[in-house]
Every structure is written in C-alpha cells, then in structure tokens.
Motif scaffolding. Structure first.
Motif, PDB file in Angstrom:
ATOM      1  N   ARG A  96       3.268  11.896   4.215  1.00  8.32           N
ATOM      2  CA  ARG A  96       3.520  12.157   2.784  1.00  8.32           C
ATOM      3  C   ARG A  96       3.250  10.904   1.947  1.00  8.32           C
ATOM      4  NH1 ARG A  96       3.462  15.479   5.716  1.00  8.32           N
ATOM      5  NH2 ARG A  96       4.003  17.624   5.543  1.00  8.32           N
ATOM      6  N   MET A  97       3.649   9.757   2.448  1.00  7.02           N
ATOM      7  CA  MET A  97       3.424   8.512   1.709  1.00  7.02           C
ATOM      8  C   MET A  97       1.939   8.167   1.674  1.00  7.02           C
ATOM      9  SD  MET A  97       6.241   7.583   0.447  1.00  7.02           S
ATOM     10  CE  MET A  97       6.792   9.263   0.319  1.00  7.02           C
ATOM     11  N   ALA A  98       1.213   8.504   2.722  1.00  6.97           N
ATOM     12  CA  ALA A  98      -0.242   8.290   2.722  1.00  6.97           C
ATOM     13  C   ALA A  98      -0.886   9.167   1.657  1.00  6.97           C
ATOM     14  CB  ALA A  98      -0.825   8.606   4.103  1.00  6.97           C
ATOM     15  N   GLY A  99      -0.364  10.377   1.485  1.00  8.45           N
ATOM     16  CA  GLY A  99      -0.872  11.259   0.435  1.00  8.45           C
ATOM     17  C   GLY A  99      -0.584  10.685  -0.943  1.00  8.45           C
ATOM     18  N   LEU A 100       0.591  10.097  -1.109  1.00  7.92           N
ATOM     19  CA  LEU A 100       0.918   9.477  -2.404  1.00  7.92           C
ATOM     20  C   LEU A 100       0.035   8.272  -2.692  1.00  7.92           C
ATOM     21  CD1 LEU A 100       4.817   9.635  -2.605  1.00  7.92           C
ATOM     22  CD2 LEU A 100       3.150  10.883  -3.984  1.00  7.92           C
ATOM     23  N   SER A 101      -0.411   7.594  -1.648  1.00  4.82           N
ATOM     24  CA  SER A 101      -1.266   6.424  -1.881  1.00  4.82           C
ATOM     25  C   SER A 101      -2.633   6.826  -2.426  1.00  4.82           C
ATOM     26  CB  SER A 101      -1.420   5.617  -0.589  1.00  4.82           C
ATOM     27  OG  SER A 101      -2.194   6.347   0.356  1.00  4.82           O
ATOM     28  N   LEU A 102      -2.990   8.116  -2.323  1.00  3.64           N
ATOM     29  CA  LEU A 102      -4.274   8.587  -2.848  1.00  3.64           C
ATOM     30  C   LEU A 102      -4.195   8.986  -4.319  1.00  3.64           C
ATOM     31  CD1 LEU A 102      -5.409  10.758   0.194  1.00  3.64           C
ATOM     32  CD2 LEU A 102      -6.105   8.428  -0.398  1.00  3.64           C
ATOM     33  N   VAL A 103      -2.990   8.999  -4.885  1.00  3.16           N
ATOM     34  CA  VAL A 103      -2.839   9.342  -6.312  1.00  3.16           C
ATOM     35  C   VAL A 103      -3.438   8.197  -7.129  1.00  3.16           C
ATOM     36  CG1 VAL A 103      -1.167   9.768  -8.171  1.00  3.16           C
ATOM     37  CG2 VAL A 103      -0.781  10.742  -5.900  1.00  3.16           C
ATOM     38  N   PRO A 104      -4.328   8.491  -8.094  1.00  5.33           N
ATOM     39  CA  PRO A 104      -4.937   7.417  -8.890  1.00  5.33           C
ATOM     40  C   PRO A 104      -3.897   6.698  -9.763  1.00  5.33           C
ATOM     41  CG  PRO A 104      -5.871   9.573  -9.453  1.00  5.33           C
ATOM     42  CD  PRO A 104      -4.834   9.800  -8.426  1.00  5.33           C
ATOM     43  N   GLU A 105      -4.167   5.433 -10.012  1.00  6.60           N
ATOM     44  CA  GLU A 105      -3.234   4.604 -10.772  1.00  6.60           C
ATOM     45  C   GLU A 105      -2.942   5.150 -12.169  1.00  6.60           C
ATOM     46  OE1 GLU A 105      -2.583  -0.019 -12.146  1.00  6.60           O
ATOM     47  OE2 GLU A 105      -4.145   0.459 -10.703  1.00  6.60           O
ATOM     48  N   PRO A 106      -3.917   5.698 -12.912  1.00  9.85           N
ATOM     49  CA  PRO A 106      -3.580   6.236 -14.243  1.00  9.85           C
ATOM     50  C   PRO A 106      -2.516   7.343 -14.195  1.00  9.85           C
ATOM     51  CG  PRO A 106      -5.945   5.987 -14.063  1.00  9.85           C
ATOM     52  CD  PRO A 106      -5.373   5.703 -12.707  1.00  9.85           C
ATOM     53  N   LEU A 107      -2.499   8.123 -13.109  1.00  5.04           N
ATOM     54  CA  LEU A 107      -1.461   9.148 -13.000  1.00  5.04           C
ATOM     55  C   LEU A 107      -0.080   8.527 -12.795  1.00  5.04           C
ATOM     56  CD1 LEU A 107      -3.103  12.061 -10.989  1.00  5.04           C
ATOM     57  CD2 LEU A 107      -2.478  11.996 -13.399  1.00  5.04           C
ATOM     58  N   TRP A 108      -0.024   7.403 -12.070  1.00  5.57           N
ATOM     59  CA  TRP A 108       1.262   6.710 -11.922  1.00  5.57           C
ATOM     60  C   TRP A 108       1.738   6.177 -13.273  1.00  5.57           C
ATOM     61  CZ3 TRP A 108       4.118   7.748  -8.076  1.00  5.57           C
ATOM     62  CH2 TRP A 108       3.593   7.986  -6.808  1.00  5.57           C
ATOM     63  N   TRP A 109       0.804   5.644 -14.067  1.00  2.00           N
ATOM     64  CA  TRP A 109       1.165   5.170 -15.404  1.00  2.00           C
ATOM     65  C   TRP A 109       1.672   6.330 -16.257  1.00  2.00           C
ATOM     66  CZ3 TRP A 109       1.921   0.397 -16.978  1.00  2.00           C
ATOM     67  CH2 TRP A 109       1.344  -0.642 -16.262  1.00  2.00           C
ATOM     68  N   LEU A 110       0.994   7.473 -16.163  1.00  2.10           N
ATOM     69  CA  LEU A 110       1.411   8.645 -16.934  1.00  2.10           C
ATOM     70  C   LEU A 110       2.806   9.108 -16.510  1.00  2.10           C
ATOM     71  CD1 LEU A 110       0.646  10.724 -19.074  1.00  2.10           C
ATOM     72  CD2 LEU A 110      -0.389  12.099 -17.261  1.00  2.10           C
ATOM     73  N   LEU A 111       3.070   9.114 -15.218  1.00  6.01           N
ATOM     74  CA  LEU A 111       4.405   9.482 -14.729  1.00  6.01           C
ATOM     75  C   LEU A 111       5.449   8.495 -15.254  1.00  6.01           C
ATOM     76  CD1 LEU A 111       6.249  11.216 -12.930  1.00  6.01           C
ATOM     77  CD2 LEU A 111       5.740   9.597 -11.079  1.00  6.01           C
ATOM     78  N   GLY A 112       5.120   7.228 -15.228  1.00  8.93           N
ATOM     79  CA  GLY A 112       6.050   6.218 -15.749  1.00  8.93           C
ATOM     80  C   GLY A 112       6.339   6.421 -17.227  1.00  8.93           C
ATOM     81  N   ILE A 113       5.306   6.774 -17.998  1.00  4.97           N
ATOM     82  CA  ILE A 113       5.499   7.011 -19.439  1.00  4.97           C
ATOM     83  C   ILE A 113       6.394   8.221 -19.669  1.00  4.97           C
ATOM     84  CG2 ILE A 113       4.301   7.728 -21.538  1.00  4.97           C
ATOM     85  CD1 ILE A 113       1.942   5.944 -20.594  1.00  4.97           C
TER      86      ILE A 113
END
Length: 177
Positions: A96-113
C-alpha cells in the motif's frame, strides 16, 4: 440681612446652583460621567451580544454539523489503523505504501491544501463561537452585579441597639432577658 439672602439665593437658590454649574464648566461631574460611561459600555456590550447571537438551527444544519465532525476522528482512526496494519501484515502494508509513493507530488500538495482549508475554516468557526459565548457572558454581567448587590444588602447586619448607661437595664440584660 436682605443682601446676604439675595447673595445666597443667587449662588444656591432658585432651583439652581450657580457655584456647581460654574465648577462643572472646568471639571466634569464625576457621577454624571460615570453614568455616561456605564450607558456607553452597556450599549457596546448589547451591540456585541446582538452581533454574535446564535441563530436558530434546523435539522439540516445539525446534520451538517455532524458530518463536519467526521473527518478529524476518521483521520486519527485511519492513522492508527495504518500502524496496526503495519504490525499485523507488513507485506500488505508495504504494498500500500509503495502505491502511495506513485502518487504525483502536485496531488499531495492539493491534499495538503484541502486539509489545511478544512481545519483552518473549522478553527475560525470555533474561534467565532468562542467570541460569541464571551459576548453573551459579558452581556449578563450587569444583571449578575445587581443580584450580588441585592444579596450583599441582605447580608448586612441590622444596626445594633444604642449603648445605654441605665444600671437597671444592664442588670436585666446580664440575667439573660
């Protein structure tokens, strides 16, 4: 005698007090100033209490308040579940964590916002509710002070009897009457 009476009437008589009126030109009447200050403060507190008065809430509003309370506990329980999953099945967790590592960085920024806006808005709403409750509390202060004054007046002991030098009365009081 007529001159003195006329002078006293001029200064203090006729329903006016010329001496006091003259002094009040140069110095504020403290009692009237305190009354004006109290009226001003009461009006400001009433305005503040009216501004922050809570409106009546309907069923939909209460339902949405319940929905708004779900994300924080869900995040906490989700994180705790991740720790449990990592200990219970490390291979499944690593996948599951390996799958999360494939999420692009802009999506992490969007989640943070999104999370920041959600919790920031909630913080602001709770702050406004707190200010509203403070305003409501302050609006009750004059009534509470009035009740405290009335209770204090009830506590005052009655005036004691005047002292007497009557020997017969003193003997009678000593006997316990």
């Amino acid at each position: 005698m007529g001159v003195m009476t006329g002078l006293m009437t001029l200064l203090f008589g006729g329903g006016r007090n010329a001496l006091r009126e003259t002094v009040e030109v140069f110095r504020e009447n403290a009692e009237k100033g305190a009354q004006r200050g109290h009226a001003l403060q009461s009006a400001a507190l009433a305005q503040m209490a009216a501004e922050f008065a809570a409106p009546q809430r309907g069923g939909f509003d209460r339902f949405m308040d319940g929905v708004n309370r779900v994300p924080r506990p869900a995040l906490v329980f989700g994180i705790l579940a991740m720790f449990v999953a990592a200990m219970a099945d490390p291979v499944w967790f690593a996948a599951r964590m390996a799958g999360l590592s494939l999420v692009p960085e802009p999506l992490w920024w969007l989640l943070g916002i999104v999370v920041s806006f959600y919790f920031g808005a909630r913080h602001q709403m709770k702050g406004q509710e707190f200010q509203r409750s403070i305003a409501e509390t302050y609006s009750r202060v004059p009534g509470v002070l009035g009740h405290v004054s009335a209770l204090a007046a009830m506590e005052e002991p009655p005036p004691s009897a005047p002292a007497t030098d009557n020997p017969a009365l003193l003997d009678w009081q000593r006997e316990g009457h």
